[in-house]
Design a protein around this motif. Structure first.
Motif, PDB file in Angstrom:
ATOM      1  N   ALA A  49       0.838  -1.210   0.000  1.00 43.64           N
ATOM      2  CA  ALA A  49       0.000   0.000   0.000  1.00 43.64           C
ATOM      3  C   ALA A  49       0.867   1.253   0.000  1.00 43.64           C
ATOM      4  O   ALA A  49       0.566   2.224  -0.682  1.00 43.64           O
ATOM      5  N   ASN A  50       1.948   1.245   0.776  1.00 42.01           N
ATOM      6  CA  ASN A  50       2.893   2.357   0.788  1.00 42.01           C
ATOM      7  C   ASN A  50       4.165   1.863   0.123  1.00 42.01           C
ATOM      8  O   ASN A  50       4.974   1.180   0.744  1.00 42.01           O
ATOM      9  N   ALA A  51       4.344   2.172  -1.143  1.00 42.11           N
ATOM     10  CA  ALA A  51       5.466   1.637  -1.918  1.00 42.11           C
ATOM     11  C   ALA A  51       6.735   2.467  -1.795  1.00 42.11           C
ATOM     12  O   ALA A  51       7.729   2.160  -2.447  1.00 42.11           O
ATOM     13  N   THR A  52       6.759   3.506  -0.952  1.00 40.23           N
ATOM     14  CA  THR A  52       7.937   4.353  -0.804  1.00 40.23           C
ATOM     15  C   THR A  52       9.140   3.528  -0.375  1.00 40.23           C
ATOM     16  O   THR A  52       9.100   2.839   0.643  1.00 40.23           O
ATOM     17  N   GLY A  53      10.191   3.560  -1.151  1.00 38.18           N
ATOM     18  CA  GLY A  53      11.416   2.830  -0.836  1.00 38.18           C
ATOM     19  C   GLY A  53      11.335   1.338  -1.102  1.00 38.18           C
ATOM     20  O   GLY A  53      12.310   0.622  -0.909  1.00 38.18           O
ATOM     21  N   ASN A  54      10.202   0.845  -1.542  1.00 34.16           N
ATOM     22  CA  ASN A  54      10.031  -0.581  -1.809  1.00 34.16           C
ATOM     23  C   ASN A  54      10.720  -0.984  -3.114  1.00 34.16           C
ATOM     24  O   ASN A  54      10.652  -0.260  -4.104  1.00 34.16           O
ATOM     25  N   THR A  55      11.361  -2.130  -3.111  1.00 34.05           N
ATOM     26  CA  THR A  55      11.961  -2.661  -4.339  1.00 34.05           C
ATOM     27  C   THR A  55      11.416  -4.043  -4.679  1.00 34.05           C
ATOM     28  O   THR A  55      11.910  -4.691  -5.583  1.00 34.05           O
ATOM     29  N   ASP A  56      10.397  -4.494  -3.947  1.00 34.54           N
ATOM     30  CA  ASP A  56       9.821  -5.826  -4.156  1.00 34.54           C
ATOM     31  C   ASP A  56       8.422  -5.736  -4.758  1.00 34.54           C
ATOM     32  O   ASP A  56       7.704  -4.760  -4.539  1.00 34.54           O
ATOM     33  N   PHE A  57       8.043  -6.752  -5.481  1.00 35.13           N
ATOM     34  CA  PHE A  57       6.657  -6.915  -5.905  1.00 35.13           C
ATOM     35  C   PHE A  57       6.340  -8.397  -5.962  1.00 35.13           C
ATOM     36  O   PHE A  57       7.230  -9.247  -5.954  1.00 35.13           O
ATOM     37  N   ILE A  58       5.057  -8.702  -5.980  1.00 34.31           N
ATOM     38  CA  ILE A  58       4.595 -10.069  -6.188  1.00 34.31           C
ATOM     39  C   ILE A  58       3.978 -10.087  -7.573  1.00 34.31           C
ATOM     40  O   ILE A  58       3.258  -9.148  -7.949  1.00 34.31           O
ATOM     41  N   ALA A 164       0.955  -3.004 -22.426  1.00 32.76           N
ATOM     42  CA  ALA A 164      -0.164  -2.773 -21.519  1.00 32.76           C
ATOM     43  C   ALA A 164       0.274  -1.749 -20.486  1.00 32.76           C
ATOM     44  O   ALA A 164       1.379  -1.831 -19.949  1.00 32.76           O
ATOM     45  N   VAL A 165      -0.574  -0.783 -20.202  1.00 31.98           N
ATOM     46  CA  VAL A 165      -0.300   0.224 -19.179  1.00 31.98           C
ATOM     47  C   VAL A 165      -0.909  -0.273 -17.872  1.00 31.98           C
ATOM     48  O   VAL A 165      -2.106  -0.547 -17.799  1.00 31.98           O
ATOM     49  N   PHE A 166      -0.064  -0.418 -16.853  1.00 28.46           N
ATOM     50  CA  PHE A 166      -0.497  -0.904 -15.543  1.00 28.46           C
ATOM     51  C   PHE A 166      -0.694   0.271 -14.602  1.00 28.46           C
ATOM     52  O   PHE A 166       0.248   0.992 -14.307  1.00 28.46           O
ATOM     53  N   ASP A 167      -1.908   0.461 -14.124  1.00 23.72           N
ATOM     54  CA  ASP A 167      -2.209   1.463 -13.102  1.00 23.72           C
ATOM     55  C   ASP A 167      -1.742   0.864 -11.776  1.00 23.72           C
ATOM     56  O   ASP A 167      -2.412   0.009 -11.202  1.00 23.72           O
ATOM     57  N   LEU A 168      -0.566   1.285 -11.301  1.00 25.81           N
ATOM     58  CA  LEU A 168       0.006   0.676 -10.100  1.00 25.81           C
ATOM     59  C   LEU A 168      -0.798   0.968  -8.842  1.00 25.81           C
ATOM     60  O   LEU A 168      -0.689   0.237  -7.864  1.00 25.81           O
ATOM     61  N   SER A 169      -1.657   1.990  -8.854  1.00 26.50           N
ATOM     62  CA  SER A 169      -2.510   2.228  -7.679  1.00 26.50           C
ATOM     63  C   SER A 169      -3.467   1.053  -7.482  1.00 26.50           C
ATOM     64  O   SER A 169      -3.852   0.745  -6.365  1.00 26.50           O
ATOM     65  N   LYS A 170      -3.833   0.370  -8.563  1.00 29.87           N
ATOM     66  CA  LYS A 170      -4.712  -0.801  -8.471  1.00 29.87           C
ATOM     67  C   LYS A 170      -3.954  -2.062  -8.060  1.00 29.87           C
ATOM     68  O   LYS A 170      -4.557  -3.088  -7.790  1.00 29.87           O
ATOM     69  N   ALA A 171      -2.627  -1.985  -8.027  1.00 28.02           N
ATOM     70  CA  ALA A 171      -1.804  -3.125  -7.610  1.00 28.02           C
ATOM     71  C   ALA A 171      -1.447  -3.041  -6.129  1.00 28.02           C
ATOM     72  O   ALA A 171      -0.964  -4.012  -5.555  1.00 28.02           O
ATOM     73  N   LYS A 172      -1.668  -1.896  -5.493  1.00 28.44           N
ATOM     74  CA  LYS A 172      -1.290  -1.692  -4.089  1.00 28.44           C
ATOM     75  C   LYS A 172      -2.335  -2.276  -3.148  1.00 28.44           C
ATOM     76  O   LYS A 172      -3.531  -2.136  -3.374  1.00 28.44           O
ATOM     77  N   ASN A 173      -1.834  -2.921  -2.065  1.00 32.32           N
ATOM     78  CA  ASN A 173      -2.754  -3.546  -1.115  1.00 32.32           C
ATOM     79  C   ASN A 173      -2.104  -3.610   0.261  1.00 32.32           C
ATOM     80  O   ASN A 173      -0.913  -3.933   0.372  1.00 32.32           O
ATOM     81  N   ALA A 174      -2.878  -3.341   1.296  1.00 34.87           N
ATOM     82  CA  ALA A 174      -2.389  -3.372   2.680  1.00 34.87           C
ATOM     83  C   ALA A 174      -1.984  -4.783   3.113  1.00 34.87           C
ATOM     84  O   ALA A 174      -1.256  -4.948   4.088  1.00 34.87           O
ATOM     85  N   PHE A 176      -0.059  -6.789   1.463  1.00 39.68           N
ATOM     86  CA  PHE A 176       1.164  -7.185   0.765  1.00 39.68           C
ATOM     87  C   PHE A 176       2.150  -7.923   1.663  1.00 39.68           C
ATOM     88  O   PHE A 176       2.704  -8.948   1.265  1.00 39.68           O
ATOM     89  N   GLU A 177       2.401  -7.430   2.866  1.00 40.07           N
ATOM     90  CA  GLU A 177       3.388  -8.072   3.754  1.00 40.07           C
ATOM     91  C   GLU A 177       2.957  -9.487   4.141  1.00 40.07           C
ATOM     92  O   GLU A 177       3.794 -10.381   4.264  1.00 40.07           O
ATOM     93  N   VAL A 178       1.652  -9.708   4.317  1.00 36.80           N
ATOM     94  CA  VAL A 178       1.144 -11.056   4.593  1.00 36.80           C
ATOM     95  C   VAL A 178       1.425 -11.947   3.391  1.00 36.80           C
ATOM     96  O   VAL A 178       1.951 -13.052   3.515  1.00 36.80           O
ATOM     97  N   TRP A 179       1.075 -11.464   2.196  1.00 32.53           N
ATOM     98  CA  TRP A 179       1.289 -12.235   0.972  1.00 32.53           C
ATOM     99  C   TRP A 179       2.776 -12.491   0.729  1.00 32.53           C
ATOM    100  O   TRP A 179       3.164 -13.563   0.297  1.00 32.53           O
ATOM    101  N   LYS A 180       3.599 -11.500   1.032  1.00 38.22           N
ATOM    102  CA  LYS A 180       5.048 -11.651   0.874  1.00 38.22           C
ATOM    103  C   LYS A 180       5.555 -12.801   1.740  1.00 38.22           C
ATOM    104  O   LYS A 180       6.470 -13.531   1.354  1.00 38.22           O
ATOM    105  N   GLY A 181       4.939 -12.997   2.903  1.00 37.11           N
ATOM    106  CA  GLY A 181       5.306 -14.095   3.798  1.00 37.11           C
ATOM    107  C   GLY A 181       5.010 -15.475   3.219  1.00 37.11           C
ATOM    108  O   GLY A 181       5.528 -16.479   3.713  1.00 37.11           O
TER     109      GLY A 181
END
Length: 193
Positions: A49-58, A164-174, A176-181
């Motif tokens: 949800a807060n991608a500031t400084g993030n370098t990871d994605f799923i 394809a243009v990806f609207d990254l605001s639609k990819a953000k989710n609170a 994420f850290e659970v899913w990353k686990g």
């Protein structure tokens, strides 16, 4: 021309791509902003949800058949090419870890879901952390790689491509850290004796 590819098995027939939209995977529960191609190929991104400084994605990628597909992220089997040729395996600090509960095959398609660590690069190799709507290229071919189990196997030239243009605001989710686990590195088995 710089071209990066995420290479995996996939595809069948081809047609025009659609605009990415939210999709929740039924097995993992992860919500992605997903490009759904009429061939059956799909690719989705999930970000914190807060991608500031993030370098990871799923990411999730999947489809029907046994060919290959690529997405211009510079990650996957980590390939990169500067010419129209089978891309060589790339190296770097980035890593890819499978998310087992999002990786499966059923009667209609296959799905591969993974955590890509250190994959959002400030040099624009993938997309920049500050990008709101990056345009990601994709390519595919219904012909399988020469050696299906070898990530460095050569692949045939793409038979279709698009953007394809990806609207990254639609990819953000609170969540994420659970899913990353869910991404658990393989543990070596064996013993020293």
């Amino acid at each position: 021309m710089k071209c990066s590819s995420l290479i995996f098995g996939v595809l069948a027939t081809l047609a025009a791509a659609q605009t990415p939209s939210p999709y929740t995977d039924v097995k993992s529960g992860i919500t992605f902003n997903t490009l759904q191609h009429s061939s059956g190929m799909f690719f989705g991104l999930a970000l914190p949800a807060n991608a500031t400084g993030n370098t990871d994605f799923i990411a999730t990628i999947g489809g029907k058949g046994t060919g290959w597909s690529g997405v211009s992220l510079g990650v996957g089997s980590f390939r990169k090419t500067a010419q129209y040729a089978s891309p060589a395996v790339a190296t770097g600090a980035f890593t890819q870890t499978t998310i087992a509960n999002g990786t499966y095959v059923n009667s209609t398609h296959w799905t591969y879901t993974f955590l890509c660590s250190k994959c959002i690069q400030t040099d624009g190799t993938t997309f920049k952390p500050t990008d709101a709507a990056p345009s990601l290229g994709f390519a595919l071919n219904p012909t399988a790689p020469a050696q299906k189990t070898n990530p460095a196997s050569s692949v045939s030239k793409h038979t279709a491509q698009g953007q394809a243009v990806f609207d990254l605001s639609k990819a953000k989710n609170a969540k994420f850290e659970v899913w990353k686990g869910y991404a658990v590195p393989k543990v070596a088995t064996g013993f020293a004796g």
